[in-house]
Each structure stands twice: as C-alpha cells, then as structure tokens.
Design an enzyme around this catalytic site. Structure first.
Site, PDB file in Angstrom:
ATOM      1  N   GLU A  51      17.062 -18.198  -8.203  1.00 29.45           N
ATOM      2  CA  GLU A  51      16.316 -17.003  -8.539  1.00 29.45           C
ATOM      3  C   GLU A  51      16.024 -16.529  -9.959  1.00 29.45           C
ATOM      4  OE1 GLU A  51      15.872 -14.848  -6.315  1.00 29.45           O
ATOM      5  OE2 GLU A  51      16.378 -12.482  -8.390  1.00 29.45           O
ATOM      6  N   ASN A  70      -1.456   2.314   5.270  1.00 28.15           N
ATOM      7  CA  ASN A  70      -0.558   0.864   5.041  1.00 28.15           C
ATOM      8  C   ASN A  70      -0.587  -0.115   5.825  1.00 28.15           C
ATOM      9  OD1 ASN A  70       1.539  -0.543   3.871  1.00 28.15           O
ATOM     10  ND2 ASN A  70       2.127   0.569   4.409  1.00 28.15           N
ATOM     11  N   GLY A  71      -0.432  -0.875   6.205  1.00 35.87           N
ATOM     12  CA  GLY A  71      -0.560  -1.934   6.773  1.00 35.87           C
ATOM     13  C   GLY A  71      -1.370  -2.902   7.447  1.00 35.87           C
ATOM     14  N   HIS A 127      16.357 -37.149  -7.978  1.00 31.32           N
ATOM     15  CA  HIS A 127      16.129 -37.886  -6.807  1.00 31.32           C
ATOM     16  C   HIS A 127      14.054 -37.894  -6.881  1.00 31.32           C
ATOM     17  CE1 HIS A 127      19.630 -39.403  -5.027  1.00 31.32           C
ATOM     18  NE2 HIS A 127      20.034 -37.605  -5.318  1.00 31.32           N
ATOM     19  N   TRP A 177      -2.412  -2.848  -1.873  1.00 32.68           N
ATOM     20  CA  TRP A 177      -2.838  -3.963  -1.469  1.00 32.68           C
ATOM     21  C   TRP A 177      -3.007  -4.866  -1.021  1.00 32.68           C
ATOM     22  CZ3 TRP A 177      -0.175  -7.994   1.343  1.00 32.68           C
ATOM     23  CH2 TRP A 177      -0.450  -9.427   0.285  1.00 32.68           C
ATOM     24  N   CYS A 230       1.061  -1.032  -0.338  1.00 29.48           N
ATOM     25  CA  CYS A 230       0.050  -0.018   0.074  1.00 29.48           C
ATOM     26  C   CYS A 230       0.580   1.057  -0.290  1.00 29.48           C
ATOM     27  CB  CYS A 230      -1.106  -0.071   1.115  1.00 29.48           C
ATOM     28  SG  CYS A 230      -1.972  -1.091   1.646  1.00 29.48           S
ATOM     29  N   LYS A 242      12.085 -15.152 -10.502  1.00 29.01           N
ATOM     30  CA  LYS A 242      12.216 -14.159 -11.127  1.00 29.01           C
ATOM     31  C   LYS A 242      10.767 -14.602 -12.731  1.00 29.01           C
ATOM     32  CE  LYS A 242      13.214 -11.553 -10.216  1.00 29.01           C
ATOM     33  NZ  LYS A 242      13.817 -11.481  -8.899  1.00 29.01           N
ATOM     34  N   LYS A 249       6.431  -4.464  -4.016  1.00 26.69           N
ATOM     35  CA  LYS A 249       7.720  -4.545  -4.272  1.00 26.69           C
ATOM     36  C   LYS A 249       8.298  -4.109  -2.657  1.00 26.69           C
ATOM     37  CE  LYS A 249      11.643  -3.384  -5.918  1.00 26.69           C
ATOM     38  NZ  LYS A 249      12.320  -4.118  -6.643  1.00 26.69           N
ATOM     39  N   ARG A 276       4.040  -0.490  -4.446  1.00 29.07           N
ATOM     40  CA  ARG A 276       3.384  -0.552  -3.174  1.00 29.07           C
ATOM     41  C   ARG A 276       2.434  -1.492  -3.263  1.00 29.07           C
ATOM     42  NH1 ARG A 276       7.108   1.669   0.311  1.00 29.07           N
ATOM     43  NH2 ARG A 276       5.530   1.048   1.712  1.00 29.07           N
ATOM     44  N   GLU A 315       7.525 -14.839 -11.093  1.00 32.23           N
ATOM     45  CA  GLU A 315       7.059 -13.678 -10.776  1.00 32.23           C
ATOM     46  C   GLU A 315       6.494 -12.341 -12.259  1.00 32.23           C
ATOM     47  OE1 GLU A 315       9.131 -11.178  -7.278  1.00 32.23           O
ATOM     48  OE2 GLU A 315      10.443 -12.079  -8.634  1.00 32.23           O
TER      49      GLU A 315
HETATM   50  C1  F6R Z   1      11.754 -10.979  -6.007  1.00 37.09           C
HETATM   51  C2  F6R Z   1      11.545  -9.876  -5.082  1.00 37.09           C
HETATM   52  C3  F6R Z   1      11.172 -10.183  -3.588  1.00 37.09           C
HETATM   53  C4  F6R Z   1      11.819  -9.860  -2.573  1.00 37.09           C
HETATM   54  C5  F6R Z   1      10.852  -9.382  -0.951  1.00 37.09           C
HETATM   55  C6  F6R Z   1      12.323  -9.262  -0.238  1.00 37.09           C
HETATM   56  O1  F6R Z   1      12.093 -10.045  -7.143  1.00 37.09           O
HETATM   57  O2  F6R Z   1      11.396  -9.234  -4.919  1.00 37.09           O
HETATM   58  O3  F6R Z   1      10.919 -12.043  -3.459  1.00 37.09           O
HETATM   59  O4  F6R Z   1      12.690 -10.232  -2.859  1.00 37.09           O
HETATM   60  O5  F6R Z   1       9.932  -9.697  -0.842  1.00 37.09           O
HETATM   61  O6  F6R Z   1      12.006  -7.516  -0.250  1.00 37.09           O
HETATM   62  P1  F6R Z   1      13.144  -7.286   0.782  1.00 37.09           P
HETATM   63  O7  F6R Z   1      14.327  -7.233   0.216  1.00 37.09           O
HETATM   64  O8  F6R Z   1      12.845  -5.992   0.210  1.00 37.09           O
HETATM   65  O9  F6R Z   1      12.917  -7.587   1.977  1.00 37.09           O
END
Ligand code: F6R
Length: 633
Positions: free
Chosen positions: A506, A100-101, A529, A74, A2, A510, A628, A27, A513
């Site tokens: 990773e 927000n929260g 396995h 969000w 948010c 990616k 984010k 956000r 996501e």
């Molecule tokens: C993946 C991504 C999320 C963040 C996770 C932690 O692309 O962006 O998996 O890595 O939400 O976020 P931070 O690093 O801000 O704690």
C-alpha cells in the site's frame, strides 16, 4: 469513471452544472463539457484538460438556460481531445448526450448509422447514442407504449435496447426543451428532487448542496424529468413506482476545511473514522462474562456459520486491505482464505469450494471488475444445484447506497464518510476495521480465540484513535522535512512481512499514484531472491518493522539492504534502541499488538507519499490518468 450532471428547473443551469462537475472531477479529468438549451438554441461548450479550462471558456457567456447536461471525462475510446469531449450531438446538433461507461457494440452501430447518412465527428463510442436517438425520432419503430408527449423518451428507450455494455446517460433535445432524460445500465446514476426542479448525477455529492431527496436509478431504468415531475420506466416501456429517499450526508464533507488537499484532510480524519467504526460495531458493554459476541455486524448466522473457506475479491487498495483481512481470517478466525484480483478472477475463477463466504471489497461500491466478479460468482454458485456451494455473499463498502449493495444481500458499511482524494487513505483504514470486526466475530462464533485474548484485542482496538492522533501529531512536520531528501529520487522499495506486507504494498502504491515515482512493495524475506539487485545508494528502502513474530527478521532484511548502500527508513516502534541503530530515518509508531499495527504503520507511509508529491508540486488529489471510481472494465 467520468462524471455526469444534469439540471432542469427554474435556476440558471450552467452554474449548477459546473458546481456539480467540480465535485465529480475525481471521476475523471481529461476533458469536460456542458450543453444547455434556451431560446431555441442548443449551446455546447467543451474543453480539453481539467474543468478549469472549460470554466475559462464559459467566463462572461450569459446563459439563461434552465436545462442542461455536463460531463467530466476519463478517456476510454478516443484521445482526450476537445472533439472527443462530451456532450456529443447528432448530425443536426439537436440532441446532446453525456455518457459514463462503454458502449461495447458501438462499431457496428456506427457503421449502420453512417450507412443511413449520419455524420460522425468524434472517435468515441458515445457518439452513436445521439445519432441512434435521432434515427428513432425520425423513424419511430416498435411497440410504442408511451404517449405523443413522450416521443423523446420513446426514441431514447428504443436506442437503449440497442446498446450493449455498461453505461449511464443523460440527454436533452432542442425539440423537447422541457425534458431531461436519464438512463442507468450498470453505471451509477442518481436523481435529485427539488422544488419544481430536478438534478441528476453520477454521484450524490454533485447534488448534495441542492437537495437531500434522492432516487437512485436501478439497472435497466430510464427516467423522464420535466419541471412538473419525474417518471421512471423500465426498458420495455412500463412505468415504475419509485420514490426518493432522504440522504444523511452533509455538504461540509465536500470541503477541504483549511487543508491544502483533500488527501491530507482525509489522512487527518482517520482517528475519527476509527472511532466511528468502534462506536458502530463494538458492544461497549461486552466483557468476558458476556454470552454474546462483542461485535455488532448484525450478519445472519446462515452467512457465517460452518464456514470452510473465505474468498475475497477486490482491486487496488481494497485488494491490499483484503490481504490484511486474509491474515486476520486465517490467524485469528482459523479459516483458509484466498484473495483474488477481481479483474483476474472474472476470467479464471478457481473451482468451487464448499461452504464458502465470498466477500467483495470496494470502497466506492462501483468498481466494474469487482461487481462483475461478484455477480458471476453469485450466479455460478446459484446454478451449481448443490447446497454446499450455495452463494454466501458479503460486501464491504464505504457507500451503502452503491451498486454493490444492490448486488449482494449483506453489507458492512465502513462509515469513513465521503472520500474525495483519488488516492484512498481513510477508506483503507476503515476497510481494515471491517476485517478486524469480521475476523473477531468469526473467531468468537467458532471458539477459535480465548475470551481473554479477545478482550485484549478489543482493548487494543479502543486505543487506536488516540494512537493515530499521536502518530499524526508527532510525525507530520518530520515527514514533511524528510520529503525534501527525495526531490530527485526515482525509485523506492517498501518491505514488510506478515500482517505488514500488505502495508508495504500500500505504501508503494500510494507513492506511485500521486508522486509518479517508481515504487515496489515486497515481502522483506523475498528481497534476496531478486529485487536486492536493484539496490544502491540512490534507492531508499522503507521497512515496516513492528514488534511481533517477524520483527527481528525484518531488521535483518533491512541490514541486508543497508549493506548494499540503500538509505533505510524504518516504520518502527517508538523508543526502540535496535531500530534506532539500524535505520537512517525513523517513522515511529506506538508499540501495539502486532495484529493491530497496520492501522498505525500505514499512516507515516500515507504522509510520506503525500509530502513527496506535494513538494514536487503535483496534483495530489487528482493524479494523472487515474479516476476515483473505476466503472469500466
Ligand atoms: C488507490 C485506489 C485504487 C482503488 C481501486 C479500487 O489509492 O484508490 O487502487 O483502491 O480502484 O477501488 P474501490 O475500492 O472503489 O473498488
């Protein structure tokens, strides 16, 4: 999660609110809304879906208001429908609130307020806030230490003392048309100081175009902003002396600069990010004759000396970077290291180990689980009463102005610049750089590495920016073409071993996501396995096979996949005949020291997921259901 914005001053509020929300949309983007006050009217407009739906609703509406608040959501409590969109109001629609929260005790507050005649119109936790403030305005109680002019502040302050949870709030009231009240309790909120005007936001980019003078509220603080000034109080009503700081961010950082998406721009910024990290943290004059560490992290000896263990707490991509960190701390510095998901650690911490460095890794510095896990660990160790267990806390973050830096005493700033794309790219590479510096510094301090080997790795690090440029130049077109082959693909497997196993994780994350394709990252040796049963000609396998301890092993694991008809894509060393023979498609990277390879091998995987998603016409920068900065548990 948010985004909140607020404005009070002399300019038209609604356009400032919308521009601010645009930069905060990363956000959350389930719904959006604004509320403004002018000429005795509280005007509220809300829309389900992305911000552009709200903009369509606002088009053509003349709004002269100089005071307003806005929100991009969000969803946590209540579906992403218009009636759940913020701002929320009290029964008489005189107070509007954005939050927000999460308000954890909202159910009991709601029942209490309903019993007093308040009418609720949403399924959200937030709606209790305007009702509670309205209640305290009508029936003031408690220790009123504030003057008659600040009745709204006083009612809001009382309301805050009733709320449980982590939240940031902005609110306005029709009865107080010259006041904007903002609150911070465990969720970020900044105040921007202009000439006769004030801004507030969940994050600085929203106010960067208007002012560089910013005050970050601390937990448990409430501020009253009027055109005449900003007053900050604690929740007991005592006034605090607070001054803004000057930001050194540049508005250009929040523009795409010709790239189709922020994610692609940020992938291309990686050579520059690595260069900045090297300039900041590497002593260029160092050689093997020097009598000091080549690394300039400026961390105190008391934090790093005589360590027996390292434990790292993180989530998501930061957790993947931490796995690379573990490899480096164990193999280069010789320190046993564990990496924990912060969300798991909170409820099942391992027994305390002595002489332990605890590292929190979070690019945003705001991830609720990571902050809570670090806080818990810091307290657990402080309370142990045993000096061997005393807390040694370090944060690795891209936001030196974040909550993380308030929580832990030492920070490594990853210096990647603002990242807007929801999928982390350049901040991941910058986190890896932080782990190179930390592990090399520790290795030097503990004499766990020869000076010659140290010099070799440092020379390798220096080559990385140019090598990253080469990977980007040589691969973008090819990866874009390759992405055409996967328009119907539903599953992907990524495999790697050793230091490149986290890169396989990773790469899979990616792809999941931003393209919504099911993908799994697996240690290559574990395929047989179980997961090998998934393979057939419809499931491509991406293998990361760089020269070093496990190169031949990964090639053999790739052959095992090929024998099950899987299409094989290899992230491999340039000009390598063995790789050319094994793989159906090659994503070559310069042949570097195995230890440094993750910085290069992750880039083709970022490009692959980007192009697959972009080709499918998906919203690369704001993928569905994600945000984010995950500031709720
Ligand atoms: C993946 C991504 C999320 C963040 C996770 C932690 O692309 O962006 O998996 O890595 O939400 O976020 P931070 O690093 O801000 O704690």
């Amino acid at each position: 999660m948010c985004g909140i914005v607020g404005y009070i001053g002399t300019q038209a509020a609604s356009s400032i609110l919308i521009e601010g929300l645009k930069t905060l949309e990363y956000r959350g983007y389930d719904s959006a809304g604004v509320a403004t006050i002018s000429e005795g009217q509280l005007q509220r407009t809300r829309a389900k879906g992305k911000l552009k739906n709200l903009q369509v609703k606002l088009e053509g509406l003349e709004d002269p208001a100089r005071l307003g608040i806005g929100h991009t959501r969000w969803a946590t409590h209540g579906k992403p429908e218009e009636h759940n969109a913020h701002p929320h109001t009290d029964t008489k629609e005189r107070i509007a609130v954005v939050q927000n929260g999460i308000i954890e005790n909202y159910r009991e507050l709601r029942e209490e307020l309903k019993a007093k005649g308040h009418e609720f119109r949403s399924d959200t936790d937030t709606e209790v806030i305007p009702h509670l403030i309205a209640e305290y305005l009508e029936n003031p109680t408690g220790d009123a230490v504030l003057t008659e002019q600040s009745r709204l502040l006083e009612a809001a302050r009382h309301a805050m003392t009733r709320l449980e949870g982590a939240f940031a709030i902005a609110l306005i009231s029709l009865d107080f048309p010259d006041e904007l009240i903002v609150v911070r309790q465990q969720a970020p909120l900044v105040i921007g100081f202009g000439q006769g005007e004030f801004f507030c936001a969940s994050d600085t980019p929203a106010i960067m175009p208007y002012t560089q003078a910013v005050l970050t509220l601390e937990n448990g603080e409430i501020a009253r902003l009027t055109p005449l000034g900003a007053e900050v109080y604690d929740f007991t009503g005592h006034r605090l002396k607070k001054y803004p700081q000057t930001l050194n961010w540049n508005p250009i950082m929040v523009e795409k600069q010709g790239f189709k998406h922020f994610m692609l721009k940020e992938i291309y910024e990686q050579p520059g990010v690595v260069r900045t990290c090297l300039e900041t943290y590497l002593d260029t004059a160092w050689d093997t004759q020097s009598s000091h560490s080549p690394i300039k992290l400026n961390l105190p000896d008391a934090l790093l000396d005589d360590l027996q263990h390292v434990q790292i707490l993180a989530c998501g991509t930061s957790w993947h970077a931490s796995l690379v960190g573990k490899y480096l701390l164990e193999q280069v510095s010789g320190i046993p290291t564990v990496v924990q998901y912060a969300s798991e650690f909170r409820y099942a911490p391992a027994p305390l180990m002595p002489h332990t460095l605890t590292i929190g890794v979070t690019q945003s510095g705001e991830t609720a689980d990571t902050l809570a896990a670090l806080d818990m660990e810091q307290q657990r160790r402080s309370k142990s009463g045993n000096a061997d267990y005393s807390p040694r806390m370090l944060g690795i973050t891209n936001r030196a102005d974040s909550s993380l830096s308030r929580l832990v005493p030492h920070i490594v700033d990853t210096k990647a610049g603002l990242e807007i794309g929801v999928a982390a790219t350049k901040t991941f590479v910058a986190q890896l750089m932080a782990f190179y510096f930390l592990s090399l510094d520790l290795a030097y301090r503990r004499q766990a590495i020869s000076l010659e080997r140290l010099a070799e790795i440092i020379e390798g690090l220096r080559q990385l920016p140019a090598q990253l440029e080469l990977v980007l130049e040589s691969q973008e077109r090819y990866v874009e073409e390759l992405s055409h082959d996967f328009s119907e693909t539903r599953d992907f497997i990524f495999i790697g071993r050793g230091i490149n196993y986290p890169i396989a994780l990773e790469g899979a994350l990616k792809l999941k996501e931003i393209s919504y394709i099911h993908a799994e990252g697996y240690p290559a040796g574990e395929m047989k396995h179980g997961p090998i049963a998934l393979l057939d000609e419809k499931v491509p396998v991406v293998a990361i096979a760089t020269k070093g301890t496990v190169y031949e092993k990964v090639l053999s694991n790739a052959q095992e996949a090929k024998a099950r008809d899987a299409r094989l894509i290899g992230v491999v060393p340039m000009n390598d005949p063995d790789a050319e023979e094994t793989f159906d498609a090659l994503l070559p990277v310069p042949n570097v020291d195995e230890l440094l390879s993750p910085i290069l091998t992750v880039v083709p995987l970022q490009l692959l997921s980007y192009h697959i998603a972009a080709r499918r016409g998906l919203d690369v920068d704001q993928p569905r259901n994600l945000a984010k900065s995950v500031t709720v548990e």
